[in-house]
Enzyme design. Structure first.
Site, PDB file in Angstrom:
ATOM      1  N   LYS A   1      10.968  -5.747  14.756  1.00  0.00           N
ATOM      2  CA  LYS A   1      12.421  -5.809  14.924  1.00  0.00           C
ATOM      3  C   LYS A   1      13.127  -5.495  13.601  1.00  0.00           C
ATOM      4  O   LYS A   1      12.497  -5.449  12.545  1.00  0.00           O
ATOM      5  CB  LYS A   1      12.819  -7.198  15.429  1.00  0.00           C
ATOM      6  CG  LYS A   1      12.406  -8.344  14.531  1.00  0.00           C
ATOM      7  CD  LYS A   1      12.709  -9.680  15.165  1.00  0.00           C
ATOM      8  CE  LYS A   1      12.240 -10.819  14.263  1.00  0.00           C
ATOM      9  NZ  LYS A   1      12.597 -12.144  14.804  1.00  0.00           N
TER      10      LYS A   1
ATOM     11  N   TYR B   1      33.332  -8.659 -12.874  1.00  0.00           N
ATOM     12  CA  TYR B   1      34.376  -9.427 -12.217  1.00  0.00           C
ATOM     13  C   TYR B   1      34.293 -10.911 -12.548  1.00  0.00           C
ATOM     14  O   TYR B   1      33.202 -11.480 -12.676  1.00  0.00           O
ATOM     15  CB  TYR B   1      34.261  -9.275 -10.691  1.00  0.00           C
ATOM     16  CG  TYR B   1      34.601  -7.908 -10.163  1.00  0.00           C
ATOM     17  CD1 TYR B   1      35.853  -7.352 -10.355  1.00  0.00           C
ATOM     18  CD2 TYR B   1      33.650  -7.180  -9.439  1.00  0.00           C
ATOM     19  CE1 TYR B   1      36.174  -6.097  -9.847  1.00  0.00           C
ATOM     20  CE2 TYR B   1      33.958  -5.933  -8.921  1.00  0.00           C
ATOM     21  CZ  TYR B   1      35.226  -5.391  -9.132  1.00  0.00           C
ATOM     22  OH  TYR B   1      35.520  -4.155  -8.623  1.00  0.00           O
TER      23      TYR B   1
ATOM     24  N   MET C   1      29.700  -3.913  -5.840  1.00  0.00           N
ATOM     25  CA  MET C   1      29.280  -3.206  -4.631  1.00  0.00           C
ATOM     26  C   MET C   1      28.368  -2.025  -4.923  1.00  0.00           C
ATOM     27  O   MET C   1      27.380  -1.805  -4.213  1.00  0.00           O
ATOM     28  CB  MET C   1      30.499  -2.724  -3.839  1.00  0.00           C
ATOM     29  CG  MET C   1      30.128  -2.055  -2.520  1.00  0.00           C
ATOM     30  SD  MET C   1      31.544  -1.466  -1.568  1.00  0.00           S
ATOM     31  CE  MET C   1      32.296  -3.019  -1.080  1.00  0.00           C
TER      32      MET C   1
END
Length: 381
Positions: free
Chosen positions: A42, A269, A317
């Site tokens: 899966k 950040y 990101m």
């Protein structure tokens, strides 16, 4: 051909298919002859790529595939007819017809599901294959163990259902052996009312994390193998955890930028890291959009030129910042190992996961689609 298709990979995962094939042989050799191999594939084969993995499993002669949903099952069915495919999750009513269309085996937990599928089989003039799942303490899918004998009897009385297996799932195989034994006893007690089940059905309680049923005097005749086949022993103390498997997955990126910064500079950040010295930093071309967990911020490390380099500040990101002050040979474009070996050093999937405060299953499934899978080490099919 466009520049994008010829440029170096910015972030990629290498899948060693030769190591995968060796793992399969070792696992199969460790299983008793009567024990059938249910290959769990899966979530895109745990992020390794279903088509490439399933082809090798078919060649190796596994007995059954297990997937999460009918979409995954259909992908396997298009690759080969005749293979038993067990859908582990409950079917939505709108999905029931796929069981007939793709010749699948459904997991059932309730009388309502059984009645639905029995009606489907009668309408189509066929018998629907099912596995009954028994809830022995997981609290998720499955008929509660005390109610299982009655449902077993009802299933076998339904003319359009074909009971092919019975199974359960352990909630704490890695951490609570006492409760695992409680679950095992509940499961066996639920089966006692139906003598001879093991002779005709797949009886499976264990996966590669908790297997403890290899003895010839147990009723179990199948085991679900997931993480272990990919070279990550879930829990080394389990019976199959002692099989000498090899990791088949490695995770890589590159240095996109190198710059010098003065001591006292805040990094990334929220300014969660401040340089304690004049430093040389490298910006890597991968971030949490690729599968580098945010939890590795200020705690993880990578391998560059066979040296460990710490992650500085918050993972972003598309980029991750690392300290290469003590790795003066690092250059823009150099490959970086996030998971895998570099010289004498290695960051295993388990170590990476522990640093990220997660588990290997999530780590592998979280490497995103924009990360190219590169298959190495095996013959072309």
């Amino acid at each position: 051909m466009s520049t994008a298709t010829t440029s170096p990979l910015r972030c990629w995962a290498e899948i060693d298919l030769a190591a995968f094939e060796r793992n399969l042989k070792r696992i199969q050799a460790a299983l008793p002859a009567r024990m059938r191999y249910v290959a769990v594939v899966k979530a895109d084969a745990y992020g390794h790529g279903m088509p490439q993995i399933v082809r090798r499993l078919m060649q190796s002669g596994v007995d059954c595939f297990a997937v999460a949903n009918v979409t995954e099952a259909a992908d396997i069915r298009h690759m080969g007819a005749g293979w038993p495919i067990l859908v582990l999750s409950p079917l939505l009513p709108q999905e029931d017809h796929f069981v007939v269309e793709y010749d699948l085996t459904a997991t059932v937990s309730t009388l309502g599901e059984c009645e639905r599928l029995n009606a489907l089989g009668q309408a189509n003039g066929c018998r629907i294959k099912v596995h009954l799942k028994i809830d022995t303490g997981m609290g998720r899918l499955g008929i509660w163990h005390r109610d299982a004998p009655a449902l077993l009897t009802q299933i076998q009385a339904m003319p359009a259902l074909q009971l092919e297996g019975v199974y359960t799932h352990f909630s704490s195989a890695d951490s609570d052996t006492q409760f695992t034994e409680v679950q095992r006893e509940r499961f066996l007690r639920a089966l006692q009312s139906e003598r001879g089940l093991a002779e005709s059905l797949l009886i499976h309680a264990d996966n590669s994390a908790g297997i403890d049923t290899l003895s010839n005097d147990s009723p179990y005749n199948a085991v679900r193998i997931g993480l272990l086949q990919f070279g990550v022993p879930p829990y080394p103390k389990s019976a199959l955890g002692r099989v000498a498997v090899e990791p088949i997955f490695s995770f890589h990126t590159r240095i996109g930028l190198i710059k010098d910064l003065p001591g006292g500079t805040d990094i990334s950040y929220a300014r969660t890291h401040q340089l304690k010295r004049d430093s040389r930093i490298a910006v890597l071309t991968a971030g949490y959009g690729d599968g580098v967990p945010l939890e590795l911020s200020n705690r993880g490390s990578v391998l560059i030129h066979a040296q460990r380099c710490p992650i500085l500040g918050r993972v972003t990101m598309d980029q991750t910042i690392v300290d290469v002050t003590d790795c003066p040979s690092a250059q823009i474009g150099d490959p970086v190992v996030l998971i895998g070996k570099d010289g004498a050093h290695e960051i295993t999937t388990t170590e990476f996961s522990e640093q990220a405060q997660t588990i290997p299953w999530e780590t592998l499934c979280s490497v995103t689609k924009r990360v190219t899978r590169v298959y190495v080490g095996s013959r072309e099919l």
